[in-house]
Design a protein around this motif. Structure first.
Motif, short mmCIF file in Angstrom:
data_model
loop_
_atom_site.label_atom_id
_atom_site.label_comp_id
_atom_site.label_asym_id
_atom_site.label_seq_id
_atom_site.Cartn_x
_atom_site.Cartn_y
_atom_site.Cartn_z
N ASP A 49 0.83 -1.21 0.00
CA ASP A 49 0.00 0.00 0.00
C ASP A 49 0.86 1.26 0.00
N LYS A 50 1.89 1.28 0.84
CA LYS A 50 2.78 2.44 0.90
C LYS A 50 3.55 2.60 -0.41
N GLU A 53 1.26 3.96 -3.03
CA GLU A 53 1.03 5.39 -2.77
C GLU A 53 2.21 6.22 -3.27
N THR A 56 2.25 6.27 -7.11
CA THR A 56 1.21 7.15 -7.65
C THR A 56 1.56 8.61 -7.44
N HIS A 57 1.98 8.95 -6.25
CA HIS A 57 2.22 10.35 -5.88
C HIS A 57 3.55 10.89 -6.42
#
Length: 170
Positions: A49-50, A53, A56-57
Motif C-alpha cells: 500500500d505504501k 502510494e 502514484t504520488h
C-alpha cells in the motif's frame, strides 16, 4: 529523536521523512541473518500500500530490498562506496525495515548534519543533494529502495570531509 522534530527539520531542507507502521511479519523477516528472494518479495508485499502510494504520488516505478549484514562477502568494500560525500542524478529513497544506519547531508550553507535511521523510517533524498551513508559497527540494515527508472544510482563524488561515524545516542 522525536519524529515530528526530525520531519520538520528535514522538510525545511526539501527532504521528505515519514514514519511507517512496522507489521510484525516485517520485523521478523528483517531480523533474519539472510533474506531469500522470497523473503524480499514478502517484505515488499507487506508494504504494498505504501509503495503504491509513493508510485502514484511521486512517480516511482519499481522497488526492491537491500539487506546488509556484517558477514556478507566484501561488505566493507560495498559500504565504502556509500560513506563518501556524493550525489545522484535521481532521488535516493529508503524505508528502513530492520537494523539501522546514518544518512549525512551537506546543507546549502555548507553545514553538515546526520540522521540516524531506524525501522519504520522513510526518507527521500532529492536528486543532486550531497550526502553519504554509513552503518553502525553492527553493519546490519534492511531497507526498501524505490526507483523512478532502472534500479541503480551512479554516484558523483566530491572531495569533502564529512562528519565521522558515531555511536547511536540512547
Amino acid at each position: 529523536s522525536d519524529p515530528a522534530t526530525i520531519d520538520a527539520f528535514l522538510r525545511a531542507r526539501g527532504i521528505p521523512f515519514e514514519f511507517w507502521s512496522m507489521p510484525a511479519a516485517a520485523v521478523a523477516l528483517a531480523a533474519k541473518n539472510r533474506l531469500s528472494d522470497e523473503d524480499k518479495q514478502l517484505l515488499l508485499s507487506l508494504f504494498a500500500d505504501k509503495l503504491t502510494e509513493k508510485a502514484t504520488h511521486d512517480g516511482y516505478k519499481s522497488s526492491d530490498v537491500v539487506a546488509i549484514r556484517p558477514d556478507l562477502p566484501n561488505v566493507d568494500e560495498a559500504l565504502a562506496k556509500f560513506d563518501k560525500v556524493h550525489f545522484h542524478d535521481d532521488d535516493e529513497v529508503r524505508a528502513i525495515v530492520g537494523g539501522e544506519g546514518v544518512f549525512g547531508f551537506i546543507d546549502d550553507d555548507g553545514r553538515q548534519f546526520t540522521v540516524a535511521m531506524q525501522p519504520g523510517e522513510f526518507i527521500s533524498l532529492p536528486a543532486g543533494m550531497w550526502h553519504w551513508f554509513y552503518c553502525f559497527d553492527s553493519k546490519n540494515v534492511t531497507a526498501l529502495r524505490l526507483f523512478r527508472d532502472n534500479p541503480s544510482w551512479v554516484p558523483h563524488y566530491r572531495d569533502t570531509a564529512r562528519g565521522q561515524p558515531h555511536a547511536r545516542p540512547s
